[in-house]
Design an enzyme around this catalytic site. Structure first.
Site, PDB file in Angstrom:
ATOM      1  N   HIS A  40      31.494  19.065 -97.530  1.00 61.03           N
ATOM      2  CA  HIS A  40      31.849  20.265 -98.289  1.00 61.03           C
ATOM      3  C   HIS A  40      33.306  20.181 -98.768  1.00 61.03           C
ATOM      4  O   HIS A  40      33.598  20.414 -99.950  1.00 61.03           O
ATOM      5  CB  HIS A  40      31.684  21.520 -97.423  1.00 61.03           C
ATOM      6  CG  HIS A  40      30.309  22.103 -97.426  1.00 61.03           C
ATOM      7  ND1 HIS A  40      29.309  21.636 -96.607  1.00 61.03           N
ATOM      8  CD2 HIS A  40      29.767  23.127 -98.138  1.00 61.03           C
ATOM      9  CE1 HIS A  40      28.212  22.352 -96.809  1.00 61.03           C
ATOM     10  NE2 HIS A  40      28.452  23.255 -97.732  1.00 61.03           N
ATOM     11  N   ASP A  68      28.390  27.602-103.444  1.00 57.33           N
ATOM     12  CA  ASP A  68      29.635  27.613-102.677  1.00 57.33           C
ATOM     13  C   ASP A  68      30.820  27.374-103.606  1.00 57.33           C
ATOM     14  O   ASP A  68      30.793  26.465-104.436  1.00 57.33           O
ATOM     15  CB  ASP A  68      29.641  26.502-101.616  1.00 57.33           C
ATOM     16  CG  ASP A  68      28.656  26.753-100.491  1.00 57.33           C
ATOM     17  OD1 ASP A  68      28.210  27.901-100.332  1.00 57.33           O
ATOM     18  OD2 ASP A  68      28.344  25.793 -99.765  1.00 57.33           O
ATOM     19  N   GLU A 120      23.081  25.315-103.122  1.00 57.83           N
ATOM     20  CA  GLU A 120      22.235  25.072-101.946  1.00 57.83           C
ATOM     21  C   GLU A 120      21.035  26.018-101.914  1.00 57.83           C
ATOM     22  O   GLU A 120      21.036  27.056-102.557  1.00 57.83           O
ATOM     23  CB  GLU A 120      23.060  25.251-100.666  1.00 57.83           C
ATOM     24  CG  GLU A 120      24.194  24.237-100.546  1.00 57.83           C
ATOM     25  CD  GLU A 120      25.114  24.492 -99.366  1.00 57.83           C
ATOM     26  OE1 GLU A 120      25.576  23.520 -98.748  1.00 57.83           O
ATOM     27  OE2 GLU A 120      25.413  25.685 -99.089  1.00 57.83           O
ATOM     28  N   HIS A 140      25.494  33.286 -98.238  1.00 56.33           N
ATOM     29  CA  HIS A 140      24.956  31.926 -98.211  1.00 56.33           C
ATOM     30  C   HIS A 140      23.457  31.907 -97.936  1.00 56.33           C
ATOM     31  O   HIS A 140      22.878  30.849 -97.686  1.00 56.33           O
ATOM     32  CB  HIS A 140      25.695  31.091 -97.163  1.00 56.33           C
ATOM     33  CG  HIS A 140      27.165  30.990 -97.420  1.00 56.33           C
ATOM     34  ND1 HIS A 140      27.739  29.951 -98.104  1.00 56.33           N
ATOM     35  CD2 HIS A 140      28.182  31.828 -97.116  1.00 56.33           C
ATOM     36  CE1 HIS A 140      29.047  30.139 -98.198  1.00 56.33           C
ATOM     37  NE2 HIS A 140      29.342  31.274 -97.604  1.00 56.33           N
ATOM     38  N   HIS A 146      35.164  28.528 -99.718  1.00 57.01           N
ATOM     39  CA  HIS A 146      34.270  28.448 -98.549  1.00 57.01           C
ATOM     40  C   HIS A 146      34.866  27.588 -97.438  1.00 57.01           C
ATOM     41  O   HIS A 146      34.763  27.919 -96.258  1.00 57.01           O
ATOM     42  CB  HIS A 146      32.915  27.899 -98.998  1.00 57.01           C
ATOM     43  CG  HIS A 146      31.885  27.827 -97.917  1.00 57.01           C
ATOM     44  ND1 HIS A 146      31.805  28.731 -96.883  1.00 57.01           N
ATOM     45  CD2 HIS A 146      30.874  26.933 -97.710  1.00 57.01           C
ATOM     46  CE1 HIS A 146      30.792  28.422 -96.090  1.00 57.01           C
ATOM     47  NE2 HIS A 146      30.225  27.328 -96.567  1.00 57.01           N
ATOM     48  N   HIS A 196      22.118  29.789-103.414  1.00 60.83           N
ATOM     49  CA  HIS A 196      23.491  30.269-103.599  1.00 60.83           C
ATOM     50  C   HIS A 196      24.419  29.130-103.993  1.00 60.83           C
ATOM     51  O   HIS A 196      24.063  27.955-103.877  1.00 60.83           O
ATOM     52  CB  HIS A 196      24.005  30.911-102.306  1.00 60.83           C
ATOM     53  CG  HIS A 196      24.162  29.934-101.190  1.00 60.83           C
ATOM     54  ND1 HIS A 196      23.101  29.514-100.409  1.00 60.83           N
ATOM     55  CD2 HIS A 196      25.244  29.255-100.734  1.00 60.83           C
ATOM     56  CE1 HIS A 196      23.529  28.638 -99.522  1.00 60.83           C
ATOM     57  NE2 HIS A 196      24.826  28.449 -99.704  1.00 60.83           N
TER      58      HIS A 196
END
Length: 202
Positions: free
Chosen positions: A145, A52, A157, A46, A56, A50
């Site tokens: 998330h 997700d 992100e 992370h 995650h 990157h």
């Protein structure tokens, strides 16, 4: 073709509190008599820019190698927003429609509320990106998330959107293919002149 690199360097990007520091180590070195240079990289998945995957935050979610690649390549919109919390009402009133990928530019100071995630899912968004280290505030405990990932929306992100103005682009940001991983670094690029893009919003 005009390309804007919106990635942060892995080694110099700010590290999220509590995550391990990235390190690179020379395994072999031409300057020390080796025939070639060879390096080993140790990093949190992370760190820096990157993506997700559902795994995650969802124990039964798919890993990064199983996410449909269509989320990471295609037309996108960069929008600039003031710092603060982005609610579902704000998304409904101000966010663009008919786009599958939205990148939020706020100098890392805007965060999505879980209600915004719900609206983005209704809009049919594939991917949402941010120039912050994380898409939500620390005190929201992962609710945003989870909401995004449960609806199959990938999260990009750690972007550097300083050179990108608001508007339409073609995004190329595939993550490394790592079986069983909940995230992966990527080299995120925006193409602004759409040389090979038909203009289709999908």
């Amino acid at each position: 073709m005009k390309i804007i690199d919106i990635s942060k360097d892995v080694l110099s990007a700010e590290v999220y509190p509590g995550d391990p520091e990235p390190k690179i180590r020379k395994v072999t070195d031409i300057n020390e008599g080796a025939e070639y240079n060879l390096s080993e990289l140790s990093m949190c998945l992370h760190n820096g820019t990157h993506i997700d995957a559902p795994l995650h935050f969802l124990d039964d979610g798919v890993d990064i190698s199983s996410v449909d690649p269509v989320a990471f390549v295609g037309p996108c919109v960069v929008i600039e927003v003031p710092e603060g919390i982005i609610t579902g009402e704000i998304v409904e009133r101000y966010f663009p429609r008919n786009t599958k990928r939205i990148l939020i530019k706020s100098n890392g100071k805007a965060f999505l509320h879980e209600t915004a995630a719900t609206v983005l899912a209704v809009m049919g968004v594939y991917l949402v990106g941010t120039d912050g280290q994380t898409i939500e505030t620390a005190d929201s405990c992962g609710r945003t998330h989870r909401s995004l990932l449960m609806d199959g929306i990938s999260i990009l992100e750690g972007l550097d959107l300083s050179a990108a103005e608001e508007g339409d682009y073609f995004l190329v940001a595939p993550p490394l293919k790592i079986d069983g991983a909940e995230a992966a670094p990527c080299r995120a690029l925006l193409i602004s002149d759409h040389i090979f893009w038909s203009g289709d919003k999908h």
